[in-house]
Enzyme design. Structure first.
Site, PDB file in Angstrom:
ATOM      1  CE1 TYR A 206      -4.008   2.092   0.529  1.00 49.07           C
ATOM      2  CE2 TYR A 206      -2.497   3.388   1.879  1.00 49.07           C
ATOM      3  CZ  TYR A 206      -3.692   3.261   1.202  1.00 49.07           C
ATOM      4  OH  TYR A 206      -4.576   4.313   1.177  1.00 49.07           O
TER       5      TYR A 206
ATOM      6  CG  PHE B 128      -8.397  15.178 -24.954  1.00 53.32           C
ATOM      7  CD1 PHE B 128      -8.504  14.630 -26.219  1.00 53.32           C
ATOM      8  CD2 PHE B 128      -8.745  14.398 -23.868  1.00 53.32           C
ATOM      9  CE1 PHE B 128      -8.958  13.332 -26.399  1.00 53.32           C
ATOM     10  CE2 PHE B 128      -9.190  13.091 -24.035  1.00 53.32           C
ATOM     11  CZ  PHE B 128      -9.294  12.559 -25.299  1.00 53.32           C
ATOM     12  CB  THR B 129     -13.286  15.086 -24.733  1.00 51.60           C
ATOM     13  OG1 THR B 129     -12.415  13.965 -24.519  1.00 51.60           O
ATOM     14  CG2 THR B 129     -13.636  15.164 -26.208  1.00 51.60           C
TER      15      THR B 129
ATOM     16  CG  ASP C 225      -2.160  16.150 -22.379  1.00 53.27           C
ATOM     17  OD1 ASP C 225      -1.493  15.102 -22.327  1.00 53.27           O
ATOM     18  OD2 ASP C 225      -3.393  16.160 -22.549  1.00 53.27           O
TER      19      ASP C 225
ATOM     20  CE  LYS D  41      -4.607   9.052 -25.691  1.00 54.59           C
ATOM     21  NZ  LYS D  41      -5.212   8.513 -26.914  1.00 54.59           N
TER      22      LYS D  41
ATOM     23  NE  ARG E 103     -12.997  12.138 -30.354  1.00 52.66           N
ATOM     24  CZ  ARG E 103     -12.898  11.947 -29.046  1.00 52.66           C
ATOM     25  NH1 ARG E 103     -11.732  11.750 -28.486  1.00 52.66           N
ATOM     26  NH2 ARG E 103     -13.948  11.967 -28.275  1.00 52.66           N
TER      27      ARG E 103
ATOM     28  CG  PHE F 286     -18.064  11.692 -26.649  1.00 50.70           C
ATOM     29  CD1 PHE F 286     -17.905  12.909 -26.013  1.00 50.70           C
ATOM     30  CD2 PHE F 286     -17.103  10.709 -26.461  1.00 50.70           C
ATOM     31  CE1 PHE F 286     -16.791  13.138 -25.205  1.00 50.70           C
ATOM     32  CE2 PHE F 286     -15.991  10.932 -25.672  1.00 50.70           C
ATOM     33  CZ  PHE F 286     -15.842  12.153 -25.037  1.00 50.70           C
TER      34      PHE F 286
END
Ligand code: F0G
Length: 482
Positions: free
Chosen positions: A80, A132-133, A223, A266, A389, A455
């Site tokens: 932990y 970005f969303t 990002d 990613k 998109r 979406f």
């Protein structure tokens, strides 16, 4: 991947990896695909994976892992608090980015939640090259707004500009003058700009953005989720990067930023997320939110096995043969589609191949969700699952008005090292067939529209019975089975 030249002079992207583990796929019949699409409310997010032949929805968390990543997972130290795995990953991040502090989070949007909770307050804005969303949703949830200031080139679907993801420096200065420092939470740059077709930013542009934010006393947040692809483009397309190593570039980008965060679904080719910084004060402001939202500071909601895979995956990001695989395969697919006259985003970017839905389906207006209709039609005629998109991925404003997206794209993601060339050629062939038969495809309308990130779960239906007509024509041309 290496570009080799064949004896007839053609260029071939050649894989520098081999397949060691495979997963069986199914290709349902056209009738079944139509039924599946109806059940999924004409929303590719709601399809069951067992009904999908080639899953080109996203590259997120579905990249093929290397043997060394799999092996590293066995060395994970489960505890932990104080896990050795955490320190290994922290050291790798420091080695690659030169950053001192690491806050783990379960994925990219969890990092965005922490960043927006700490730095965004009511009435503030976040200037960025493009949204970005999930980033936008978190900023808005905290009372802020997004100000997009890419160069004009970003909005051009076809172009030969090498860095369409760049920020317009004059616009950045103008926003700072107009809003004033207090009204700006931070400035955000997104590498491999997702929603405009995985388009890269240049190092030169990033240096300039950093110069402006430093002079104005503003925080610069990078990002880096799609940085892997972006690094390939920097090495290929920008002169100042030619004599730099990948690590030199990563270090400089982190150096120019106050905070870097990424989705390790990613970058790192596993499943997780990270916020890194060298600024102790910023680290201390964000730190309390990790145990609150994510988990203890040494795992942040991630499985330690995944953290080991990220650790190894990040090291592999330094290998140009590795990070070139995605962009070169995407370029191959894009060129094949162009040969068939299919409208696509150019230059080919990272993440996936992007279709221009408005050119593909000129008869379907944007308020009938052109890209959503195209994504549904592609699945019906091929079993290939892409992602809308466009306008569906936008959110309504406070008054319920629906902004039309700057671009209506269908993204056909090519998760790294996952698909073969014959699978890509099959997708190209079916998409080209659909383009020939584009007049058969009609628009969509809402059946059930969620308020946030609509979406993901929204249900739609076709405005006419175009799906039946499409399947009928498909069967005439290809028979009952495929
Ligand atoms: N930033 C960028 C540029 C992204 O592309 C994503 C995710 C995130 C942040 C959020 O990261 O998914 O780990 O929470 N993009 C995925 C996609 C969802 O399909 O493009 P996450």
């Amino acid at each position: 991947m290496k570009d080799v030249v064949l004896s007839d002079g053609r260029k071939l992207p050649l894989e520098l990896h081999k397949v060691k583990i495979v997963q069986k796929l199914n290709l349902p019949s056209a009738e079944d695909r139509k039924k599946n699409m109806e059940e999924a409310g004409f929303n590719t997010f709601l399809l069951k994976n067992r009904d999908v032949f080639l899953d080109m929805l996203t590259d997120s968390g579905v990249n093929a892992m290397s043997d060394l990543q799999q092996a590293a997972m066995l060395t994970a130290d489960d505890s932990y608090a104080g896990s050795e795995t955490f320190y290994r990953l922290r050291d790798t991040l420091e080695d690659i980015f030169g950053t001192k502090y690491f806050l783990p989070a379960h994925q990219g949007r969890a990092c965005e939640n922490i960043l927006a909770s700490v730095f965004v307050s009511e009435g503030q804005c976040v200037p960025m090259n493009y949204h970005f969303t999930t980033t936008k949703a978190h900023i808005m949830r905290n009372g802020g707004e997004v100000v997009e200031i890419p160069t004009d080139e970003a909005y051009k679907i076809t172009s030969d500009v090498k860095f369409k993801g760049n920020m317009d420096i004059d616009k950045l200065k103008a926003v700072i003058d107009e809003k004033g420092k207090e009204k700006i939470a931070f400035v955000r740059m997104e590498a491999g700009t997702n929603l405009i077709g995985g388009q890269p930013i240049s190092l030169d542009n990033f240096r300039k953005v950093s110069e402006v934010t430093k002079a104005a006393g503003l925080l610069l947040v990078l990002d880096a989720s799609l940085l892997g692809d972006n690094l390939h483009f920097l090495k290929q397309r920008e002169d100042i990067c030619k004599n730099m190593t990948i690590k030199d570039i990563m270090k400089e980008l982190a150096d120019l930023s106050d905070i870097v965060y990424f989705s390790a679904r990613k970058l790192g080719a596993a499943r997780g997320g990270a916020i890194i910084t060298s600024n102790e004060e910023l680290f201390e402001r964000m730190q309390p939110l990790v145990p609150l939202f994510e988990g203890f500071l040494t795992y942040g909601g991630m499985s330690v096995k995944e953290m080991e895979a990220i650790n190894q995956g990040l090291k592999e990001t330094l290998d140009e043969d590795n990070i070139s695989q995605g962009p070169q395969f995407i370029e191959f697919m894009t060129e094949k589609l162009i040969e068939k006259g299919v409208p696509v985003v150019t230059p080919a970017g990272g993440l996936g191949c992007h279709l221009d839905a408005l050119k593909f389906l000129p008869n379907v207006p944007q308020n009938e969700y052109t890209a959503g209709a195209l994504a549904a039609a592609i699945y019906i005629i091929s079993g290939v699952r892409g992602m809308e998109r466009g306008t569906l991925s936008e959110q309504r404003d406070k008054d319920g008005n629906e902004p039309l997206a700057d671009m209506e794209l269908v993204r056909l993601a090519l998760p790294r090292r996952v698909f073969t060339m014959s699978q890509v050629l099959y997708a190209v062939d079916r998409i080209a067939w659909l383009f020939e038969n584009r007049d058969l495809v009609g628009g969509l309308q809402w059946k059930k529209e969620p308020e946030i990130l609509r979406f993901f779960f929204g249900h739609l239906q076709p405005k006419t019975d175009w799906a039946s007509k499409l399947v009928k024509k498909f069967k005439e041309d290809f028979g009952e089975e495929l």
